[in-house]
Design a protein around this motif. Structure first.
Motif, PDB file in Angstrom:
ATOM      1  N   ALA A 161       3.616   7.266  16.138  1.00  0.00           N
ATOM      2  CA  ALA A 161       2.980   7.335  15.203  1.00  0.00           C
ATOM      3  C   ALA A 161       1.917   5.628  14.960  1.00  0.00           C
ATOM      4  O   ALA A 161       0.808   5.985  13.779  1.00  0.00           O
ATOM      5  N   PHE A 162       3.393   5.497  14.190  1.00  0.00           N
ATOM      6  CA  PHE A 162       2.899   3.594  13.413  1.00  0.00           C
ATOM      7  C   PHE A 162       1.728   3.330  14.357  1.00  0.00           C
ATOM      8  O   PHE A 162       0.662   2.872  13.499  1.00  0.00           O
ATOM      9  N   SER A 163       1.665   3.576  15.369  1.00  0.00           N
ATOM     10  CA  SER A 163       0.724   2.907  16.434  1.00  0.00           C
ATOM     11  C   SER A 163      -0.484   3.015  15.891  1.00  0.00           C
ATOM     12  O   SER A 163      -1.854   2.446  15.949  1.00  0.00           O
TER      13      SER A 163
ATOM     14  N   SER B  63       8.122  13.826   6.794  1.00  0.00           N
ATOM     15  CA  SER B  63       9.286  12.796   6.730  1.00  0.00           C
ATOM     16  C   SER B  63       9.494  12.629   7.694  1.00  0.00           C
ATOM     17  O   SER B  63      10.263  11.208   7.747  1.00  0.00           O
ATOM     18  N   ALA B  64       9.480  13.287   9.141  1.00  0.00           N
ATOM     19  CA  ALA B  64      10.097  12.499  10.238  1.00  0.00           C
ATOM     20  C   ALA B  64       8.755  11.181  10.713  1.00  0.00           C
ATOM     21  O   ALA B  64       9.346  10.375  10.724  1.00  0.00           O
ATOM     22  N   ILE B  65       7.568  11.603  10.297  1.00  0.00           N
ATOM     23  CA  ILE B  65       6.840  10.613  10.626  1.00  0.00           C
ATOM     24  C   ILE B  65       6.910   9.396   9.751  1.00  0.00           C
ATOM     25  O   ILE B  65       6.648   8.244   9.767  1.00  0.00           O
ATOM     26  N   ALA B  66       6.740  10.126   8.630  1.00  0.00           N
ATOM     27  CA  ALA B  66       6.939   9.017   7.232  1.00  0.00           C
ATOM     28  C   ALA B  66       7.628   7.956   7.392  1.00  0.00           C
ATOM     29  O   ALA B  66       8.163   6.450   6.762  1.00  0.00           O
ATOM     30  N   LEU B  67       9.588   8.595   7.300  1.00  0.00           N
ATOM     31  CA  LEU B  67      10.508   7.424   8.383  1.00  0.00           C
ATOM     32  C   LEU B  67      10.087   6.701   8.956  1.00  0.00           C
ATOM     33  O   LEU B  67      10.825   5.707   9.168  1.00  0.00           O
ATOM     34  N   HIS B  68       9.678   7.341  10.516  1.00  0.00           N
ATOM     35  CA  HIS B  68       9.224   6.555  11.049  1.00  0.00           C
ATOM     36  C   HIS B  68       8.045   5.394  11.188  1.00  0.00           C
ATOM     37  O   HIS B  68       8.458   4.288  11.635  1.00  0.00           O
ATOM     38  N   CYS B  69       7.404   5.355  10.586  1.00  0.00           N
ATOM     39  CA  CYS B  69       6.251   4.643  10.484  1.00  0.00           C
ATOM     40  C   CYS B  69       7.186   3.309   9.304  1.00  0.00           C
ATOM     41  O   CYS B  69       6.884   2.541   9.334  1.00  0.00           O
TER      42      CYS B  69
ATOM     43  N   ALA C 274       9.039   0.950   2.292  1.00  0.00           N
ATOM     44  CA  ALA C 274      10.296   1.103   1.839  1.00  0.00           C
ATOM     45  C   ALA C 274      10.050   2.603   1.160  1.00  0.00           C
ATOM     46  O   ALA C 274       8.238   3.164   0.900  1.00  0.00           O
ATOM     47  N   LEU C 275      11.101   4.165   0.907  1.00  0.00           N
ATOM     48  CA  LEU C 275      10.972   5.026   0.875  1.00  0.00           C
ATOM     49  C   LEU C 275      10.253   5.350  -1.005  1.00  0.00           C
ATOM     50  O   LEU C 275      10.855   4.243  -1.772  1.00  0.00           O
ATOM     51  N   VAL C 276       9.282   5.775  -1.277  1.00  0.00           N
ATOM     52  CA  VAL C 276       9.146   6.509  -2.369  1.00  0.00           C
ATOM     53  C   VAL C 276       9.770   7.294  -2.886  1.00  0.00           C
ATOM     54  O   VAL C 276      11.010   7.709  -4.004  1.00  0.00           O
ATOM     55  N   SER C 277       9.609   8.570  -2.471  1.00  0.00           N
ATOM     56  CA  SER C 277      10.067  10.211  -2.440  1.00  0.00           C
ATOM     57  C   SER C 277       9.500  10.830  -1.345  1.00  0.00           C
ATOM     58  O   SER C 277       8.625  10.636  -0.480  1.00  0.00           O
ATOM     59  N   ASP C 278      10.985  11.789  -0.777  1.00  0.00           N
ATOM     60  CA  ASP C 278      10.866  13.039   0.294  1.00  0.00           C
ATOM     61  C   ASP C 278      10.906  13.773   0.064  1.00  0.00           C
ATOM     62  O   ASP C 278      11.556  14.623  -0.927  1.00  0.00           O
ATOM     63  N   ASP C 279       9.708  15.104   0.074  1.00  0.00           N
ATOM     64  CA  ASP C 279       9.406  16.214  -0.195  1.00  0.00           C
ATOM     65  C   ASP C 279       9.092  16.562  -1.456  1.00  0.00           C
ATOM     66  O   ASP C 279       8.160  17.404  -1.333  1.00  0.00           O
ATOM     67  N   GLN C 280       9.494  16.348  -2.354  1.00  0.00           N
ATOM     68  CA  GLN C 280       8.846  16.377  -3.806  1.00  0.00           C
ATOM     69  C   GLN C 280       8.769  15.228  -4.778  1.00  0.00           C
ATOM     70  O   GLN C 280       9.447  14.044  -4.120  1.00  0.00           O
TER      71      GLN C 280
ATOM     72  N   ARG D  31       1.151  -1.109  -0.288  1.00  0.00           N
ATOM     73  CA  ARG D  31       0.478   0.395  -0.084  1.00  0.00           C
ATOM     74  C   ARG D  31       0.675   1.444  -0.128  1.00  0.00           C
ATOM     75  O   ARG D  31       2.009   1.867   0.683  1.00  0.00           O
ATOM     76  N   GLY D  32       0.402   2.334  -0.861  1.00  0.00           N
ATOM     77  CA  GLY D  32       1.198   3.545  -0.772  1.00  0.00           C
ATOM     78  C   GLY D  32       0.215   4.464   0.040  1.00  0.00           C
ATOM     79  O   GLY D  32      -0.668   4.865  -0.335  1.00  0.00           O
ATOM     80  N   TYR D  33       1.824   5.652  -0.009  1.00  0.00           N
ATOM     81  CA  TYR D  33       0.611   6.390   1.823  1.00  0.00           C
ATOM     82  C   TYR D  33       1.107   7.504   1.098  1.00  0.00           C
ATOM     83  O   TYR D  33       2.791   7.330   1.181  1.00  0.00           O
ATOM     84  N   LEU D  34       0.550   8.612   0.887  1.00  0.00           N
ATOM     85  CA  LEU D  34       0.895   9.998   0.986  1.00  0.00           C
ATOM     86  C   LEU D  34       0.813  10.888   1.460  1.00  0.00           C
ATOM     87  O   LEU D  34      -0.186  11.111   2.721  1.00  0.00           O
ATOM     88  N   PHE D  35       1.624  11.301   2.950  1.00  0.00           N
ATOM     89  CA  PHE D  35       1.666  12.288   3.781  1.00  0.00           C
ATOM     90  C   PHE D  35       1.980  13.427   3.535  1.00  0.00           C
ATOM     91  O   PHE D  35       2.945  13.541   2.197  1.00  0.00           O
ATOM     92  N   VAL D  36       0.543  14.199   4.015  1.00  0.00           N
ATOM     93  CA  VAL D  36       0.661  15.236   3.438  1.00  0.00           C
ATOM     94  C   VAL D  36       0.853  16.696   4.812  1.00  0.00           C
ATOM     95  O   VAL D  36       0.194  16.520   5.707  1.00  0.00           O
TER      96      VAL D  36
END
Length: 151
Positions: A137-139, A30-36, A48-54, A17-22
């Motif tokens: 945040a992941f929990s 970024s911090a929450i996505a990397l934590h997840c 895995a990361l797809v892209s950060d910031d842009q 599943r792909g998620y976009l943090f906005v």
């Protein structure tokens, strides 16, 4: 397929599943996505990361697909610490947008069926992710979306 638009956010994959943090700059996307990513991996899930910031987002067969601009592929910013290399995948179909929010919360409950427009006329369901002191945040995300643990 539509041409891609550059969206300010961070895209990750957990399982399939792909998620976009906005959210606004400095909101902790970024911090929450990397934590997840780290927490999902600790649970034995692929993440895995797809892209950060842009994030380059395009429409393919009615679905939103995320990619990284070539110049930042495999890189993520850890605010205050610098740019780090990350395991990344080339693209992901986005399933949901996640907006980290910190207390105090303006509303007790979000609007039902909330979405966020990513491309003109193309939206994703939006999950507001409350960041509670002492809670991962992941929990919290897996409480809101238990299907993540079954990815």
């Amino acid at each position: 397929m539509t041409t891609g638009s550059n969206v300010h956010g961070t895209a990750i994959v957990i399982g399939t599943r792909g998620y976009l943090f906005v959210g606004p700059s400095g909101a902790g996307k970024s911090a929450i996505a990397l934590h997840c990513i780290a927490e999902a991996r600790a649970c034995g899930l692929f993440a895995a990361l797809v892209s950060d910031d842009q994030v380059l987002v395009s429409e393919v067969d009615g679905r939103l697909v995320a990619r990284a601009p070539a110049s930042i592929a495999g890189l993520a910013e850890v605010r205050g610490a610098g740019i780090v290399k990350m395991e990344a995948i080339e693209s992901a179909v986005l399933e949901r947008a996640i907006r980290p929010i910190e207390p105090p919360f303006a509303e007790r409950l979000p609007p039902e069926g909330e979405t966020v427009e990513i491309l003109p006329s193309l939206s994703l369901p939006l999950t507001r992710l409350p960041l509670f002191p002492g809670c991962s945040a992941f929990s919290t995300l897996t409480i809101l979306h238990p299907e993540i643990l079954k990815s």
